[in-house]
Design an enzyme around this catalytic site. Sequence first.
Site, PDB file in Angstrom:
ATOM      1  CD  GLU A 104      -3.234   0.244   0.298  1.00  0.00           C
ATOM      2  OE1 GLU A 104      -2.799   1.109  -0.483  1.00  0.00           O
ATOM      3  OE2 GLU A 104      -4.445   0.039   0.454  1.00  0.00           O
ATOM      4  CG  ASP A 105      -0.878   4.694  -1.703  1.00  0.00           C
ATOM      5  OD1 ASP A 105      -1.606   3.742  -1.330  1.00  0.00           O
ATOM      6  OD2 ASP A 105      -1.347   5.743  -2.162  1.00  0.00           O
ATOM      7  CG  ASP A 108      -6.155   8.511   6.199  1.00  0.00           C
ATOM      8  OD1 ASP A 108      -6.097   8.813   7.396  1.00  0.00           O
ATOM      9  OD2 ASP A 108      -6.596   9.286   5.339  1.00  0.00           O
ATOM     10  CG  PHE A 157      -4.372  16.294   1.175  1.00  0.00           C
ATOM     11  CD1 PHE A 157      -5.411  15.384   1.213  1.00  0.00           C
ATOM     12  CD2 PHE A 157      -3.880  16.693  -0.056  1.00  0.00           C
ATOM     13  CE1 PHE A 157      -5.949  14.871   0.040  1.00  0.00           C
ATOM     14  CE2 PHE A 157      -4.402  16.184  -1.232  1.00  0.00           C
ATOM     15  CZ  PHE A 157      -5.436  15.273  -1.186  1.00  0.00           C
ATOM     16  CB  VAL A 158       0.776  13.026   1.703  1.00  0.00           C
ATOM     17  CG1 VAL A 158       1.580  13.613   2.830  1.00  0.00           C
ATOM     18  CG2 VAL A 158      -0.052  11.850   2.194  1.00  0.00           C
ATOM     19  NE  ARG A 170      -3.218   8.316  -9.370  1.00  0.00           N
ATOM     20  CZ  ARG A 170      -3.840   7.842  -8.298  1.00  0.00           C
ATOM     21  NH1 ARG A 170      -3.143   7.385  -7.277  1.00  0.00           N
ATOM     22  NH2 ARG A 170      -5.149   7.811  -8.236  1.00  0.00           N
TER      23      ARG A 170
END
Length: 192
Positions: A104-105, A108, A157-158, A170
């Site tokens: 996963e990136d 959250d 927020f990234v 991206r």
Amino acid sequence: MLMGDPSSESSLEVLLGSSQVAARVRELGDEISRDYHGRTPHLVGILKGAWVFMADLVRNLVIEVTVDFLGIQSYGAGTTSSGEVKITKDLDVSIAGRDVLIVEDIIDTGRTYQYLQGVLSAHKPKSLKLVTLLDKSSHRAVPVKADYIGFRIPDVFVVGYGLDYDQKFRRLPDVRYLRGVASVPHPSRPGW
Ligand code: PRP
């Protein structure tokens, strides 16, 4: 408080530079190679955000791996993601009896991973673990933990390195954040 236009690149500050990310991905590659020594784990990248991280991660492994991708789209409601997801691309091969490592990136609220654990466990892998580049643990809504974490990040927020805002950014080689914004409405995930 919104201090910049989230769709403008000039509103972004670097949170993790590309060389810092590359160094950490190398360490994760070493750690995973050690832990899975003698085995051939099956890496499952969660689209779309994880593809850049996964491409770099596999090139830092010294063990053989197989790869697959699962495409998912989250539905959001209220102030956080609901964890209800639509599968947009299913797995190509069975994971039964395999050492599965989800890639996963970002984790959250944790709801997506909780959902994935349920769905993938039902297919009886030998083991199921998670590596995430980013962990925003202060935003967790459900008690899930990643097995390998690149960076723990604050509630900002990234974007970049695979992560998007409205499908943009991206391509950025580093991880950036929108100054002064803890979270902003995500166009593809209402209320995110
Ligand atoms: C991101 C990320 C995870 C999920 C984590 O995907 O790739 O799958 O959010 O959030 P959670 O822990 O709050 O559930 P996103 O919905 O942004 O889609 P994308 O990967 O296609 O950009």
